[in-house]
Design a protein around this motif. Structure first.
Motif, mmCIF file in Angstrom:
data_model
loop_
_atom_site.group_PDB
_atom_site.id
_atom_site.type_symbol
_atom_site.label_atom_id
_atom_site.label_comp_id
_atom_site.label_asym_id
_atom_site.label_seq_id
_atom_site.Cartn_x
_atom_site.Cartn_y
_atom_site.Cartn_z
ATOM 1 N N VAL A 52 4.737 -7.535 3.783
ATOM 2 C CA VAL A 52 6.031 -7.922 3.191
ATOM 3 C C VAL A 52 5.857 -8.241 1.706
ATOM 4 N N LEU A 53 4.739 -8.837 1.378
ATOM 5 C CA LEU A 53 4.464 -9.226 -0.009
ATOM 6 C C LEU A 53 3.887 -8.090 -0.851
ATOM 7 N N GLY A 54 3.714 -6.919 -0.261
ATOM 8 C CA GLY A 54 3.145 -5.795 -0.996
ATOM 9 C C GLY A 54 1.644 -5.896 -1.161
ATOM 10 N N LEU A 55 1.014 -6.697 -0.320
ATOM 11 C CA LEU A 55 -0.443 -6.888 -0.377
ATOM 12 C C LEU A 55 -1.088 -6.082 0.749
ATOM 13 N N GLU A 56 -0.872 -4.768 0.692
ATOM 14 C CA GLU A 56 -1.291 -3.894 1.780
ATOM 15 C C GLU A 56 -2.789 -3.946 2.045
ATOM 16 N N ALA A 57 -3.593 -3.905 0.998
ATOM 17 C CA ALA A 57 -5.050 -3.918 1.200
ATOM 18 C C ALA A 57 -5.493 -5.187 1.921
ATOM 19 N N GLU A 58 -4.838 -6.300 1.622
ATOM 20 C CA GLU A 58 -5.175 -7.562 2.278
ATOM 21 C C GLU A 58 -4.684 -7.583 3.726
ATOM 22 N N ALA A 59 -3.678 -6.800 4.043
ATOM 23 C CA ALA A 59 -3.134 -6.761 5.404
ATOM 24 C C ALA A 59 -4.062 -6.047 6.373
ATOM 25 N N VAL A 60 -4.793 -5.049 5.896
ATOM 26 C CA VAL A 60 -5.588 -4.176 6.768
ATOM 27 C C VAL A 60 -6.529 -4.941 7.694
ATOM 28 N N THR A 87 0.459 1.214 6.454
ATOM 29 C CA THR A 87 -0.319 0.607 5.377
ATOM 30 C C THR A 87 -1.432 1.542 4.918
ATOM 31 N N TYR A 88 -2.141 2.147 5.863
ATOM 32 C CA TYR A 88 -3.155 3.133 5.482
ATOM 33 C C TYR A 88 -2.525 4.240 4.636
ATOM 34 N N ARG A 89 -1.347 4.692 5.039
ATOM 35 C CA ARG A 89 -0.670 5.772 4.303
ATOM 36 C C ARG A 89 -0.348 5.330 2.866
ATOM 37 N N VAL A 90 0.192 4.129 2.719
ATOM 38 C CA VAL A 90 0.528 3.597 1.396
ATOM 39 C C VAL A 90 -0.715 3.499 0.521
ATOM 40 N N LEU A 91 -1.840 3.181 1.152
ATOM 41 C CA LEU A 91 -3.099 3.045 0.414
ATOM 42 C C LEU A 91 -3.775 4.388 0.150
ATOM 43 N N GLY A 92 -3.154 5.488 0.612
ATOM 44 C CA GLY A 92 -3.724 6.813 0.393
ATOM 45 C C GLY A 92 -4.824 7.168 1.373
ATOM 46 N N ARG A 93 -4.963 6.405 2.428
ATOM 47 C CA ARG A 93 -5.973 6.664 3.458
ATOM 48 C C ARG A 93 -5.295 7.470 4.576
ATOM 49 N N TYR A 94 -4.928 8.689 4.232
ATOM 50 C CA TYR A 94 -4.068 9.505 5.090
ATOM 51 C C TYR A 94 -4.697 9.849 6.431
ATOM 52 N N GLY A 95 -5.971 10.164 6.444
ATOM 53 C CA GLY A 95 -6.637 10.474 7.708
ATOM 54 C C GLY A 95 -6.608 9.298 8.667
ATOM 55 N N ARG A 96 -6.877 8.109 8.145
ATOM 56 C CA ARG A 96 -6.822 6.893 8.979
ATOM 57 C C ARG A 96 -5.388 6.624 9.427
ATOM 58 N N ALA A 121 2.688 10.870 7.533
ATOM 59 C CA ALA A 121 1.242 10.920 7.306
ATOM 60 C C ALA A 121 0.717 12.349 7.482
ATOM 61 N N LEU A 122 1.264 13.071 8.453
ATOM 62 C CA LEU A 122 0.866 14.467 8.637
ATOM 63 C C LEU A 122 1.249 15.310 7.420
ATOM 64 N N PHE A 123 2.391 15.029 6.845
ATOM 65 C CA PHE A 123 2.797 15.718 5.616
ATOM 66 C C PHE A 123 1.741 15.490 4.533
ATOM 67 N N ASN A 124 1.281 14.232 4.424
ATOM 68 C CA ASN A 124 0.286 13.899 3.403
ATOM 69 C C ASN A 124 -1.061 14.566 3.640
ATOM 70 N N THR A 125 -1.334 14.983 4.872
ATOM 71 C CA THR A 125 -2.592 15.669 5.169
ATOM 72 C C THR A 125 -2.380 17.182 5.264
ATOM 73 N N ASP A 126 -1.260 17.650 4.724
ATOM 74 C CA ASP A 126 -0.912 19.076 4.684
ATOM 75 C C ASP A 126 -0.742 19.700 6.067
ATOM 76 N N GLU A 127 -0.409 18.874 7.035
ATOM 77 C CA GLU A 127 -0.112 19.375 8.378
ATOM 78 C C GLU A 127 1.408 19.472 8.517
ATOM 79 N N HIS A 128 1.988 20.313 7.670
ATOM 80 C CA HIS A 128 3.439 20.396 7.546
ATOM 81 C C HIS A 128 4.119 20.889 8.813
ATOM 82 N N HIS A 129 3.507 21.835 9.489
ATOM 83 C CA HIS A 129 4.126 22.384 10.689
ATOM 84 C C HIS A 129 4.300 21.301 11.753
ATOM 85 N N GLU A 130 3.243 20.554 12.010
ATOM 86 C CA GLU A 130 3.345 19.490 13.014
ATOM 87 C C GLU A 130 4.302 18.392 12.565
ATOM 88 N N ALA A 131 4.287 18.064 11.277
ATOM 89 C CA ALA A 131 5.210 17.047 10.757
ATOM 90 C C ALA A 131 6.659 17.463 10.992
#
Length: 166
Positions: A52-60, A87-96, A121-131
């Protein structure tokens, strides 16, 4: 601290977050986390307030901690899987993100929010068809729009393979 005190303090922190006072909620939750480091519900609420506070890395780490506990209530587990995946997606950890959200969808297959975040997240990993498949199936099954419903069978058919023509 007694379990009654823990319950009262946790309820107060949740209320503060819900009332738009997340910094105060965070202070109380961090104190509770120090007192109850293995408490899954406290960890989940602590993760949530960090998000909520935008502290995503601390939330993990709090999300990860609460998901290790099999005693976490189903609704909280669903929320934690969604929160951690997002949160992983926001942090750019798309695979996770994909891995976590797939686990969420496997555990809660009827949850549209989990499927929606998985598609992002699938879009971010270029899995557009499944997304697209996931989103089209979700649209076809949940939309109240009459025009969408009138084409539901076609949408569901094309969701399987967008390259196909009739």
């Amino acid at each position: 601290m007694s379990s009654r005190d823990r319950d009262a303090l946790l309820a107060e922190a949740v209320r503060l977050r819900a009332d738009g006072r997340p910094e105060e909620a965070r202070e109380r939750l961090l104190a509770l986390t120090a007192e109850f480091p293995d408490d899954a519900e406290v960890a989940y609420q602590t993760a949530w307030v960090h998000d909520v506070l935008g502290l995503e890395a601390e939330a993990v780490p709090y999300y990860e901690r609460c998901l290790r506990d099999t005693a976490l209530a189903a609704e909280d587990r669903r929320g934690a899987l969604l929160g951690l995946g997002s949160t992983y997606r926001v942090l750019g950890r798309y695979g996770r993100a994909v891995e976590t959200l797939r686990r969420g969808v496997a555990e809660f297959p009827d949850d549209g929010a989990l499927r929606t975040f998985l598609s992002m997240a699938l879009f971010n990993t270029d899995e557009h068809h499944e997304a697209m498949r996931i989103l089209l199936e979700l649209l076809a099954s949940t939309s109240d729009d009459r025009s969408v419903q009138s084409y539901r069978r076609a949408i569901e058919h094309y969701a399987k393979d967008l390259h196909e023509t009739m």
